[in-house]
Design an enzyme around this catalytic site. Structure first.
Site, mmCIF file in Angstrom:
data_model
loop_
_atom_site.group_PDB
_atom_site.id
_atom_site.type_symbol
_atom_site.label_atom_id
_atom_site.label_comp_id
_atom_site.label_asym_id
_atom_site.label_seq_id
_atom_site.Cartn_x
_atom_site.Cartn_y
_atom_site.Cartn_z
ATOM 1 N N ASP A 188 2.331 79.342 62.428
ATOM 2 C CA ASP A 188 0.946 79.815 62.372
ATOM 3 C C ASP A 188 0.636 80.521 63.677
ATOM 4 O O ASP A 188 1.027 80.058 64.753
ATOM 5 C CB ASP A 188 -0.024 78.657 62.169
ATOM 6 N N ASP A 195 -0.662 82.092 54.341
ATOM 7 C CA ASP A 195 -1.900 81.387 53.994
ATOM 8 C C ASP A 195 -2.918 82.343 53.377
ATOM 9 O O ASP A 195 -3.611 82.001 52.425
ATOM 10 C CB ASP A 195 -2.503 80.716 55.228
#
Length: 157
Positions: A117, A136
């Site tokens: 991330d 995501d």
């Protein structure tokens, strides 16, 4: 099904390419933080061993395999659903986005043991502590698209 494949392919490629660039070309795993458009967009290195927003990240290593299996089950369910009851063009694209994003995060778990991330967005005096990635984005866009466009083709009685 061709739309599902190509939407999934491009979702997967953009996700993996972005992760490769931030890890290797920008060396984010070493510098940890890069201001892009402050305060709205920053790259902030985060290794997510859980699910969205780091939930369940303190789980044992076996959780990695549970999350990988869950991703495959969800992908299989979505594929079965859109084959059985084709939702139309935008529904098929949405299904591809969801599947491509899910597989992008699966690859991270297999390669790194955690999801890469790096995107962090804040606005209007609110400091967002969470990071996310393009997978995501694709997963959420696909899920919302399936809700909106996933009703299948209507047949007349």
């Amino acid at each position: 099904m061709r739309l599902v494949f190509w939407a999934g392919f491009w979702a997967f490629i953009t996700d993996q390419a972005s992760k490769f660039l931030v890890l290797n070309a920008l060396n984010l795993r070493e510098v940890m933080h890069i201001e892009i458009l402050p305060p709205f967009l920053q790259f902030h290195m985060a290794w997510n061993r859980g699910i969205n927003f780091g939930l369940f990240s303190d789980s044992p290593a076996a959780a990695k395999w549970v999350l990988i299996a869950l991703a495959f089950v969800i992908c299989g369910f979505v594929l079965h659903w859109v084959r059985k009851d084709p939702p139309g063009k935008w529904g098929m694209i949405s299904a591809g986005f969801l599947i491509g994003g899910a597989l992008g995060n699966v690859i991270d778990r297999l390669l790194f043991g955690a999801v890469v991330d790096f995107l962090n967005m804040s606005c209007c005096g609110i400091n967002n502590p969470y990071a996310f990635n393009l997978a995501d984005v694709w997963i959420f866009a696909g899920a919302i698209g399936l809700v909106v466009f996933g009703g299948g083709k209507k047949t007349e009685a």
